[in-house]
Scaffold this motif. Structure first.
Motif, PDB file in Angstrom:
ATOM      1  N   GLN A  30       0.197 -25.553   0.491  1.00  0.00           N
ATOM      2  CA  GLN A  30       0.393 -26.241   1.769  1.00  0.00           C
ATOM      3  C   GLN A  30       0.847 -25.315   2.891  1.00  0.00           C
ATOM      4  OE1 GLN A  30      -0.374 -29.368   2.109  1.00  0.00           O
ATOM      5  NE2 GLN A  30      -0.433 -30.118   0.012  1.00  0.00           N
ATOM      6  N   ASP A  31       1.686 -24.338   2.558  1.00  0.00           N
ATOM      7  CA  ASP A  31       2.375 -23.554   3.581  1.00  0.00           C
ATOM      8  C   ASP A  31       1.782 -22.160   3.718  1.00  0.00           C
ATOM      9  OD1 ASP A  31       4.060 -25.725   3.784  1.00  0.00           O
ATOM     10  OD2 ASP A  31       5.663 -24.827   2.581  1.00  0.00           O
ATOM     11  N   GLY A  32       1.973 -21.566   4.885  1.00  0.00           N
ATOM     12  CA  GLY A  32       1.491 -20.207   5.090  1.00  0.00           C
ATOM     13  C   GLY A  32       1.840 -19.710   6.476  1.00  0.00           C
ATOM     14  N   SER A  33       1.375 -18.501   6.767  1.00  0.00           N
ATOM     15  CA  SER A  33       1.566 -17.907   8.083  1.00  0.00           C
ATOM     16  C   SER A  33       0.404 -16.971   8.359  1.00  0.00           C
ATOM     17  CB  SER A  33       2.884 -17.135   8.142  1.00  0.00           C
ATOM     18  OG  SER A  33       2.891 -16.092   7.172  1.00  0.00           O
ATOM     19  N   GLY A  34       0.194 -16.685   9.622  1.00  0.00           N
ATOM     20  CA  GLY A  34      -0.906 -15.800   9.993  1.00  0.00           C
ATOM     21  C   GLY A  34      -1.103 -15.764  11.479  1.00  0.00           C
ATOM     22  N   VAL A  35      -2.327 -15.460  11.885  1.00  0.00           N
ATOM     23  CA  VAL A  35      -2.657 -15.293  13.307  1.00  0.00           C
ATOM     24  C   VAL A  35      -3.896 -16.127  13.624  1.00  0.00           C
ATOM     25  CG1 VAL A  35      -3.328 -13.645  15.094  1.00  0.00           C
ATOM     26  CG2 VAL A  35      -1.696 -12.960  13.321  1.00  0.00           C
ATOM     27  N   ILE A  36      -3.830 -16.914  14.673  1.00  0.00           N
ATOM     28  CA  ILE A  36      -4.996 -17.686  15.114  1.00  0.00           C
ATOM     29  C   ILE A  36      -6.057 -16.725  15.649  1.00  0.00           C
ATOM     30  CG2 ILE A  36      -5.851 -19.360  16.799  1.00  0.00           C
ATOM     31  CD1 ILE A  36      -3.130 -20.740  16.660  1.00  0.00           C
ATOM     32  N   GLY A  59      -4.870 -15.255  18.980  1.00  0.00           N
ATOM     33  CA  GLY A  59      -3.926 -14.150  18.877  1.00  0.00           C
ATOM     34  C   GLY A  59      -2.496 -14.578  18.618  1.00  0.00           C
ATOM     35  N   GLU A  60      -2.254 -15.885  18.592  1.00  0.00           N
ATOM     36  CA  GLU A  60      -0.901 -16.402  18.396  1.00  0.00           C
ATOM     37  C   GLU A  60      -0.471 -16.304  16.942  1.00  0.00           C
ATOM     38  OE1 GLU A  60       0.182 -20.837  18.821  1.00  0.00           O
ATOM     39  OE2 GLU A  60       0.432 -20.022  20.840  1.00  0.00           O
ATOM     40  N   ARG A  61       0.724 -15.781  16.704  1.00  0.00           N
ATOM     41  CA  ARG A  61       1.325 -15.781  15.366  1.00  0.00           C
ATOM     42  C   ARG A  61       1.827 -17.188  15.080  1.00  0.00           C
ATOM     43  NH1 ARG A  61       5.760 -13.389  14.600  1.00  0.00           N
ATOM     44  NH2 ARG A  61       5.438 -12.029  12.789  1.00  0.00           N
ATOM     45  N   VAL A  62       1.555 -17.710  13.872  1.00  0.00           N
ATOM     46  CA  VAL A  62       1.886 -19.105  13.578  1.00  0.00           C
ATOM     47  C   VAL A  62       2.383 -19.274  12.147  1.00  0.00           C
ATOM     48  CG1 VAL A  62       0.304 -20.131  15.261  1.00  0.00           C
ATOM     49  CG2 VAL A  62      -0.531 -19.565  12.967  1.00  0.00           C
ATOM     50  N   TRP A  63       3.146 -20.378  11.958  1.00  0.00           N
ATOM     51  CA  TRP A  63       3.436 -20.843  10.600  1.00  0.00           C
ATOM     52  C   TRP A  63       2.747 -22.189  10.397  1.00  0.00           C
ATOM     53  CZ3 TRP A  63       6.628 -25.291   9.919  1.00  0.00           C
ATOM     54  CH2 TRP A  63       7.426 -25.658  11.016  1.00  0.00           C
ATOM     55  N   LEU A  64       2.337 -22.449   9.166  1.00  0.00           N
ATOM     56  CA  LEU A  64       1.476 -23.581   8.851  1.00  0.00           C
ATOM     57  C   LEU A  64       2.195 -24.568   7.944  1.00  0.00           C
ATOM     58  CD1 LEU A  64      -1.716 -21.505   7.962  1.00  0.00           C
ATOM     59  CD2 LEU A  64      -0.955 -22.268  10.223  1.00  0.00           C
ATOM     60  N   TRP A  65       1.890 -25.846   8.126  1.00  0.00           N
ATOM     61  CA  TRP A  65       2.475 -26.868   7.262  1.00  0.00           C
ATOM     62  C   TRP A  65       1.420 -27.891   6.848  1.00  0.00           C
ATOM     63  CZ3 TRP A  65       2.434 -31.840   9.407  1.00  0.00           C
ATOM     64  CH2 TRP A  65       2.343 -31.913  10.817  1.00  0.00           C
ATOM     65  N   GLU A  66       1.515 -28.317   5.592  1.00  0.00           N
ATOM     66  CA  GLU A  66       0.642 -29.350   5.011  1.00  0.00           C
ATOM     67  C   GLU A  66      -0.840 -29.056   5.190  1.00  0.00           C
ATOM     68  OE1 GLU A  66       1.823 -33.369   5.957  1.00  0.00           O
ATOM     69  OE2 GLU A  66       3.933 -32.910   5.652  1.00  0.00           O
ATOM     70  N   GLN A  88      -0.668 -28.325  13.371  1.00  0.00           N
ATOM     71  CA  GLN A  88      -0.111 -27.842  12.110  1.00  0.00           C
ATOM     72  C   GLN A  88      -0.033 -26.318  12.047  1.00  0.00           C
ATOM     73  OE1 GLN A  88      -2.409 -31.433  10.023  1.00  0.00           O
ATOM     74  NE2 GLN A  88      -1.684 -29.941   8.531  1.00  0.00           N
ATOM     75  N   ALA A  89      -0.297 -25.680  13.185  1.00  0.00           N
ATOM     76  CA  ALA A  89      -0.112 -24.237  13.339  1.00  0.00           C
ATOM     77  C   ALA A  89       0.916 -24.055  14.445  1.00  0.00           C
ATOM     78  CB  ALA A  89      -1.422 -23.546  13.690  1.00  0.00           C
ATOM     79  N   VAL A  90       2.145 -23.709  14.058  1.00  0.00           N
ATOM     80  CA  VAL A  90       3.294 -23.704  14.963  1.00  0.00           C
ATOM     81  C   VAL A  90       3.609 -22.264  15.370  1.00  0.00           C
ATOM     82  CG1 VAL A  90       5.680 -24.465  15.270  1.00  0.00           C
ATOM     83  CG2 VAL A  90       4.162 -25.703  13.687  1.00  0.00           C
ATOM     84  N   PRO A  91       3.804 -22.000  16.655  1.00  0.00           N
ATOM     85  CA  PRO A  91       4.091 -20.629  17.090  1.00  0.00           C
ATOM     86  C   PRO A  91       5.257 -20.004  16.321  1.00  0.00           C
ATOM     87  CG  PRO A  91       3.659 -22.013  18.998  1.00  0.00           C
ATOM     88  CD  PRO A  91       3.702 -22.929  17.806  1.00  0.00           C
ATOM     89  N   LEU A  92       5.055 -18.747  15.927  1.00  0.00           N
ATOM     90  CA  LEU A  92       6.065 -17.981  15.192  1.00  0.00           C
ATOM     91  C   LEU A  92       6.510 -16.822  16.077  1.00  0.00           C
ATOM     92  CD1 LEU A  92       7.413 -17.661  12.326  1.00  0.00           C
ATOM     93  CD2 LEU A  92       5.553 -16.063  11.798  1.00  0.00           C
ATOM     94  N   VAL A 134      14.217 -21.429  14.173  1.00  0.00           N
ATOM     95  CA  VAL A 134      13.597 -20.110  13.994  1.00  0.00           C
ATOM     96  C   VAL A 134      13.747 -19.292  15.270  1.00  0.00           C
ATOM     97  CG1 VAL A 134      11.422 -18.897  13.621  1.00  0.00           C
ATOM     98  CG2 VAL A 134      11.995 -20.882  12.212  1.00  0.00           C
ATOM     99  N   ALA A 135      13.490 -19.904  16.414  1.00  0.00           N
ATOM    100  CA  ALA A 135      13.615 -19.202  17.691  1.00  0.00           C
ATOM    101  C   ALA A 135      15.038 -18.708  17.918  1.00  0.00           C
ATOM    102  CB  ALA A 135      13.179 -20.112  18.834  1.00  0.00           C
ATOM    103  N   ASP A 136      16.014 -19.484  17.445  1.00  0.00           N
ATOM    104  CA  ASP A 136      17.427 -19.107  17.580  1.00  0.00           C
ATOM    105  C   ASP A 136      17.861 -18.064  16.558  1.00  0.00           C
ATOM    106  OD1 ASP A 136      17.764 -20.799  19.702  1.00  0.00           O
ATOM    107  OD2 ASP A 136      18.922 -22.318  18.618  1.00  0.00           O
ATOM    108  N   GLY A 137      16.962 -17.706  15.623  1.00  0.00           N
ATOM    109  CA  GLY A 137      17.337 -16.777  14.567  1.00  0.00           C
ATOM    110  C   GLY A 137      18.269 -17.380  13.543  1.00  0.00           C
ATOM    111  N   ALA A 138      18.256 -18.723  13.414  1.00  0.00           N
ATOM    112  CA  ALA A 138      19.191 -19.425  12.534  1.00  0.00           C
ATOM    113  C   ALA A 138      18.670 -19.594  11.115  1.00  0.00           C
ATOM    114  CB  ALA A 138      19.518 -20.802  13.125  1.00  0.00           C
ATOM    115  N   ILE A 139      17.410 -19.262  10.868  1.00  0.00           N
ATOM    116  CA  ILE A 139      16.825 -19.378   9.535  1.00  0.00           C
ATOM    117  C   ILE A 139      16.287 -18.015   9.122  1.00  0.00           C
ATOM    118  CG2 ILE A 139      15.086 -20.500   8.101  1.00  0.00           C
ATOM    119  CD1 ILE A 139      15.157 -22.897   9.832  1.00  0.00           C
TER     120      ILE A 139
END
Length: 335
Positions: free
Chosen positions: A60-66, A79-86, A106-110, A291-296
């Motif tokens: 279900q999960d992953g990361s990459g570049v659009i 060119g956007e870095r993203v994290w993926l869900w479901e 389902q591709a969220v900016p990283l 994630v943006a706050d560096g909290a995870i």
């Protein structure tokens, strides 16, 4: 492109490395060049027990570049870095392949400061954790700094992937976090994740120790083993608390009825795939903000050791999760 597929349910060896055409994104979709694929318990369970409708790509999960977008999606997302869900929920295309198309939401900016390893470790664990932390009466519906200020959260199994995410998100939201673990090694991981108090239930009287730490009781229980822990949870909850369980360790749970009634405790089941759409949107937005706050974080320093496998060894990665590897199992799809 290289992909892992399976045509029938069963053990890990039903999966095989195969060649597939590079997909084209449809209306409202993006295509992602996958860097890292994350493995969760539901991935091996789906492969083991659910019959696929066609050649199924797991995970279900992953990361990459659009690298391409379909009609209705702005070209600016290329060119956007993203994290993926479901990615594989209700679909045949998971993240264990070099390219995957999926709905753009389902591709969220990283952010640049967040690694692809972190991106692939979010998805199911972090969204599940968010839901467990936001089902209490009075909310909040969405976590943010200070949203859980004054609340005490008990995370059962703080060394697991969901437990780790729950600790980090609860701490970010201002809660006092207590976690239970089964030994010193896991205790150190829970501390690294940010738990203020760690209780080793094999070495301590867990109920007495939790009550010593939180004499008024805990407000939210993030529960991985409701059958085993029902009596403990009932003994430590505050009035109007919620026990949010996201996994099952038995087909049935004996809820202590009278203790739960006396303090109006709610026992709430959580399955991230089927939560209301608005709750999913809140979870995605909150996790992205954390994630943006560096909290995870991920890795040993964040209490979540990484176990890596190449794409061709996806079966071994699934087996590692099935055998309860401590930490997060990742598959390197591309360099």
């Amino acid at each position: 492109m290289k992909a892992i597929t399976y045509k029938t349910n069963g053990p890990a060896d039903v999966m095989a490395l195969s060649d597939r055409p590079v997909p084209t994104p449809g209306e409202g979709e993006v295509r992602v060049a996958v860097r890292v694929s994350g493995v969760n318990p539901t991935d091996w369970k789906s492969r083991q027990y659910s019959t696929p409708q066609s050649d199924q790509v797991p995970n279900q999960d992953g990361s990459g570049v659009i690298d391409a977008v379909g009609p209705g999606v702005p070209d600016a997302r290329i060119g956007e870095r993203v994290w993926l869900w479901e990615a594989a929920w209700g679909r045949a295309d998971g993240t264990a392949q070099e390219y995957v198309t999926l709905p753009a939401r389902q591709a969220v900016p990283l952010p640049e400061h967040a690694s692809f390893d972190l991106g692939a470790s979010l998805g199911i664990p972090a969204l599940t954790a968010h839901r467990t932390l936001t089902v209490a009466d009075g909310g909040p519906e969405r976590l943010a700094p200070g949203a859980l200020a004054g609340r005490t959260v008990l995370v059962a199994g703080g060394a697991g992937a969901v437990g780790n995410a729950a600790i980090q998100l609860a701490r970010w939201a201002g809660a006092t976090v207590i976690t239970t673990v089964s030994g010193p090694e896991k205790g150190e991981l829970a501390k690294a994740a940010g738990a203020r108090h760690v209780v080793d239930y094999r070495a301590q009287d867990a109920a007495a120790e939790i009550r010593r730490i939180a004499p008024d009781g805990v407000n939210i229980v993030v529960e991985v083993a409701p059958a085993a822990n029902a009596a403990l949870d009932a003994a430590v909850v505050a009035p109007d608390a919620v026990v949010a369980f996201y996994a099952e360790d038995s087909d049935t749970v004996q809820v202590p009825a009278r203790p739960s009634m006396l303090v109006n405790v709610r026992w709430q089941g959580v399955l991230v795939y089927t939560v209301p759409a608005v709750a999913k949107d809140h979870a995605v937005a909150a996790v992205a903000a954390a994630v943006a706050d560096g909290a995870i974080g991920v890795g040993e320093a964040a209490g979540l050791p990484l176990h890596r496998f190449p794409l061709a060894r996806t079966g071994d990665a699934h087996d590692a999760v099935q055998q309860s590897a401590i930490g997060k199992v990742l598959i390197d799809v591309a360099p």
